[in-house]
Design an enzyme around this catalytic site. Structure first.
Site, short mmCIF file in Angstrom:
data_model
loop_
_atom_site.label_atom_id
_atom_site.label_comp_id
_atom_site.label_asym_id
_atom_site.label_seq_id
_atom_site.Cartn_x
_atom_site.Cartn_y
_atom_site.Cartn_z
N ARG A 196 2.87 11.07 -5.20
CA ARG A 196 2.17 10.99 -3.92
C ARG A 196 1.90 12.42 -3.48
NH1 ARG A 196 1.36 6.48 -5.04
NH2 ARG A 196 1.93 4.59 -3.93
N GLU A 248 -5.70 11.31 1.73
CA GLU A 248 -6.69 10.75 0.79
C GLU A 248 -7.68 9.86 1.53
OE1 GLU A 248 -4.53 8.77 -2.33
OE2 GLU A 248 -3.58 10.63 -2.99
N HIS A 293 -6.82 9.59 -7.32
CA HIS A 293 -5.72 8.60 -7.30
C HIS A 293 -6.04 7.40 -8.21
CE1 HIS A 293 -2.12 7.13 -4.72
NE2 HIS A 293 -2.06 6.62 -5.95
#
Ligand code: DGY
Length: 320
Positions: free
Chosen positions: A238, A267, A286
């Protein structure tokens, strides 16, 4: 009356059908755009189940709206988007999707490692800009992967799978984890190291740890300074595990060699994000678990968890 399930993203018909046999399904109709918070708050009021993504923040405020909620099934292995202790206190079960995404995510971590070490995106940009003039002895030279040392922070399922891949490249693998992982040591020859030892020794430092209060900014200025000047940082955990400002400074002043990043503190990142101005950064949006098969399996598993809880069974993968 069938219990209501709120699905926060448009998913293939197969998943809708899987759920609708047993539930009344509300599905947000957009695939790329997350459900707005106000819509989620409205829909969750009478829901028995929530099928959500990492893009939904499931906090106490949202849970206050959800008086009938029995289960929150996260379509992800990580669940830092969910307030677990509040769910536990309120008897709401939370599930995640471990296992099914292990190999796909380890593949992406290794792909990022290779792309960053061998400067593959830079090479492609060079050709696109018509700047590949001649073969030259030191043109776009990168770092070796075979026989280098890989440091894995967080030796769970994905860490172990990454270590196996590294073994194929005859890499030395060191790892740091809350507890020793004897199985990973046996399979891949990984050696336990203290956190500092790992930072000092590794040519590649790969973050695979869950994001918690304890791992917030686990890699910051001091840690980056402990790494080799030729080291490459890979993050597929993360974004919050890395202090991005410190990383930017370290990359800009060549305190470390490069970074391969699949996750970011906020994000999605903007195309103007400072890290993207650096040629020694390889970034992906991601996509750790993003293969067609894996995402389908994650969706099937998430739907199954909901049905299991609503049928009074124990779900296969329970967080709380
Ligand atoms: C996960 O599963 O936690 C990933 O980050 C999302 O695919």
């Amino acid at each position: 009356m069938k219990p209501k399930v709120v699905v926060t993203r448009k998913l293939p018909t197969e998943i809708y059908d899987q759920l609708s046999k047993r539930c009344q399904v509300y599905m947000w109709e957009e695939e790329e755009k997350p459900i707005p918070r106000s819509e989620l708050e409205a829909q969750i009021k009478d829901a028995a189940a929530l099928f959500c993504m990492i893009t939904e923040t499931v906090d106490a405020e949202l849970l206050d709206q959800a008086q009938n909620l029995k289960v929150i099934a996260n379509m992800a292995v990580g669940y830092n988007n969910i307030d677990i202790s509040t769910c536990e206190a309120r008897g709401i079960r939370v599930t995640n999707t471990p296992g099914v995404l292990t190999d796909t995510t380890a593949d992406l971590a290794f792909a990022l490692l290779m792309a960053t070490a061998r400067r593959i995106p830079e090479g492609m940009d060079t050709i696109r800009r018509d700047e590949w003039n001649n073969w030259s002895p030191f043109f776009l030279t990168g770092q070796d992967i075979s026989h280098a040392t890989l440091g894995i922070i967080g030796m769970g399922r994905i860490g172990s799978a990454l270590a196996k891949r590294a073994k194929g490249f005859e890499m030395e693998v060191v790892y740091n984890n809350r507890s020793r992982n004897y199985e990973a040591e046996r399979i891949s020859g990984a050696v336990f190291a203290s956190f500092d030892e790992l930072l000092e020794k590794s040519d590649y430092v790969c973050l695979l740890t869950p994001y918690t209060k304890e791992t917030h900014h686990l890699i910051g200025k001091d840690e980056l300074q402990k790494m080799k000047k030729t080291a490459i940082l890979i993050n597929v955990s993360r974004g919050g595990t890395v202090d991005e400002e410190a990383l930017y400074a370290a990359l800009k002043s060549n305190d470390i060699y490069a970074a391969g990043l699949d996750v970011f503190e906020g994000e999605p990142i903007a195309s103007t994000h400072p890290l993207l101005t650096l040629s020694n950064v390889v970034a992906t949006p991601h996509i750790g678990s993003a293969s067609v098969n894996t995402r389908m399996e994650m969706a099937r598993m998430t739907a199954r968890h909901i049905l299991q809880v609503l049928n009074g069974e124990d779900p296969d993968h329970l967080v709380v």
